[in-house]
Design a protein around this motif. Structure first.
Motif, PDB file in Angstrom:
ATOM      1  N   TYR A  54     -10.823   2.615  15.726  1.00 38.61           N
ATOM      2  CA  TYR A  54     -10.647   3.775  14.867  1.00 38.61           C
ATOM      3  C   TYR A  54     -11.801   3.950  13.883  1.00 38.61           C
ATOM      4  CZ  TYR A  54      -8.101  -0.049  12.493  1.00 38.61           C
ATOM      5  OH  TYR A  54      -7.706  -1.263  11.981  1.00 38.61           O
ATOM      6  N   TRP A 246      -5.800  -1.747   2.010  1.00 45.69           N
ATOM      7  CA  TRP A 246      -6.179  -1.342   3.372  1.00 45.69           C
ATOM      8  C   TRP A 246      -4.942  -1.067   4.217  1.00 45.69           C
ATOM      9  CZ3 TRP A 246     -10.749  -0.461   6.063  1.00 45.69           C
ATOM     10  CH2 TRP A 246     -10.637  -0.421   7.465  1.00 45.69           C
ATOM     11  N   ARG A 247      -4.004  -1.998   4.204  1.00 39.10           N
ATOM     12  CA  ARG A 247      -2.824  -1.852   5.065  1.00 39.10           C
ATOM     13  C   ARG A 247      -1.913  -0.725   4.613  1.00 39.10           C
ATOM     14  NH1 ARG A 247      -1.779  -8.336   6.007  1.00 39.10           N
ATOM     15  NH2 ARG A 247      -3.212  -8.546   7.776  1.00 39.10           N
ATOM     16  N   CYS A 251      -4.447   2.366   6.984  1.00 38.85           N
ATOM     17  CA  CYS A 251      -3.746   2.427   8.270  1.00 38.85           C
ATOM     18  C   CYS A 251      -3.018   3.752   8.450  1.00 38.85           C
ATOM     19  CB  CYS A 251      -2.784   1.241   8.388  1.00 38.85           C
ATOM     20  SG  CYS A 251      -3.623  -0.364   8.480  1.00 38.85           S
ATOM     21  N   GLN A 255      -4.710   7.977  10.527  1.00 34.76           N
ATOM     22  CA  GLN A 255      -3.926   8.764  11.474  1.00 34.76           C
ATOM     23  C   GLN A 255      -3.658  10.187  10.979  1.00 34.76           C
ATOM     24  OE1 GLN A 255      -3.320   7.297  14.427  1.00 34.76           O
ATOM     25  NE2 GLN A 255      -4.396   5.531  13.553  1.00 34.76           N
ATOM     26  N   ARG A 287      -8.367  -5.339  11.176  1.00 41.65           N
ATOM     27  CA  ARG A 287      -7.988  -5.069  12.560  1.00 41.65           C
ATOM     28  C   ARG A 287      -6.488  -4.801  12.736  1.00 41.65           C
ATOM     29  NH1 ARG A 287     -11.997  -5.871  16.163  1.00 41.65           N
ATOM     30  NH2 ARG A 287     -13.863  -6.893  15.397  1.00 41.65           N
ATOM     31  N   SER A 288      -5.692  -5.300  11.810  1.00 36.18           N
ATOM     32  CA  SER A 288      -4.253  -5.143  11.982  1.00 36.18           C
ATOM     33  C   SER A 288      -3.724  -4.007  11.120  1.00 36.18           C
ATOM     34  CB  SER A 288      -3.541  -6.453  11.610  1.00 36.18           C
ATOM     35  OG  SER A 288      -3.803  -6.822  10.272  1.00 36.18           O
ATOM     36  N   CYS A 289      -3.037  -3.094  11.750  1.00 31.69           N
ATOM     37  CA  CYS A 289      -2.385  -1.984  11.072  1.00 31.69           C
ATOM     38  C   CYS A 289      -0.969  -1.854  11.602  1.00 31.69           C
ATOM     39  CB  CYS A 289      -3.126  -0.671  11.315  1.00 31.69           C
ATOM     40  SG  CYS A 289      -4.553  -0.413  10.232  1.00 31.69           S
TER      41      CYS A 289
END
Length: 289
Positions: A54, A246-247, A251, A255, A287-289
């Protein structure tokens, strides 16, 4: 919010993984203060390609400073990177140099590498100019690039507090897109309130833009949370809080809105908002969302 024609075309050209431009702000200087060479830009862009899918693009702050476009555009073309271009407006000699650098890059490389063009950055927030003068500079740059068939949007980047100020409506009217800088950290927000504070700034800006010039797209051109530095009221810099921000913000925003995170690297600054450390590794998990 209704897409403008140009924004719709740009969105249609995006990778299928995302309907929005999502990237990092990338500075023109290396850690030692030297200007990035073409190879330095290429190294940075190749690093970005190893990050999550993304992350599709970058924002640069200027065109002539450190020969930004002269070096960054060939690097972008070599790596498939696209750029939200900055044109500084202060002072008149600098502004002329910026326009000349942008013109030279377009004449040498076309315009497929351009996402959009921002004329000025936080000029209204700093009080460096007035809205009517800045609006004329936006019209000026748009007219310059249109003569070469460049149809990408031309707008301005500023803080949400500047955008909701009725004294600045001329800039909203002149802009094809509205670039929003929003930092809950500088609003003294505790990390638990940071997401709602951020989206309140987005909503306030969208409401003002719709009232002045309906249908223009609000982009987030800067946001982030520092990993180190001084506290601002309840806002505390830390790696843990940057990860939380960030999360909770990135994330979701990736979108739903064009967004350029601040920042790719942030050397020797306090507060420091950098996501990628000097060792080339992410300071926290993106990297994790």
């Amino acid at each position: 919010m209704r897409f403008s024609t140009i924004a719709s075309v740009a969105a249609a050209a995006l990778p299928l993984a995302s309907a929005y431009w999502t990237g990092f702000n990338v500075g023109a200087n290396n850690e030692d203060g030297s200007c990035k060479s073409q190879q330095d830009w290429e190294n940075a862009f190749n690093k970005l390609k190893t990050l999550p899918q993304y992350i599709t693009s970058v924002r640069v702050y200027a065109s002539s400073d450190c020969n930004t476009l002269e070096n960054a555009v060939p690097a972008a073309l070599n790596t498939g990177t696209q750029i939200l271009v900055g044109v500084w407006t202060e002072d008149s000699a600098h502004y002329t140099a910026e326009k000349n650098a942008l013109a030279a890059a377009i004449q040498a490389h076309g315009s497929d590498w351009i996402i959009a063009i921002s004329v000025g950055s936080e000029d209204l927030y700093r009080g460096d100019t007035d809205a009517n003068t800045l609006a004329q500079q936006i019209y000026d740059v748009r007219g310059m690039v249109r003569q070469w068939g460049v149809n990408q949007e031309v707008g301005h980047v500023d803080t949400w507090t500047a955008w909701v100020d009725n004294a600045n409506t001329a800039v909203i009217e002149a802009s094809d897109f509205i670039g929003l800088d929003a930092y809950p950290y500088f609003q003294n927000a505790a990390i638990g309130d940071a997401s709602s504070t951020f989206w309140s700034a987005v909503d306030a800006t969208r409401n003002q833009v719709n009232a002045v010039s309906p249908g223009k797209w609000v982009w987030v051109t800067e946001t982030g949370w520092p990993v180190s530095g001084p506290n601002y009221g309840a806002a505390v810099p830390s790696v843990e809080n940057a990860q939380t921000y960030w999360r909770s913000v990135a994330c979701a925003a990736f979108q739903s809105i064009h967004i350029f995170w601040y920042s790719y690297q942030d050397y020797n600054s306090s507060p420091s908002f950098g996501v990628i450390g000097s060792d080339g590794n992410a300071i926290y998990d993106i990297r994790s969302c």
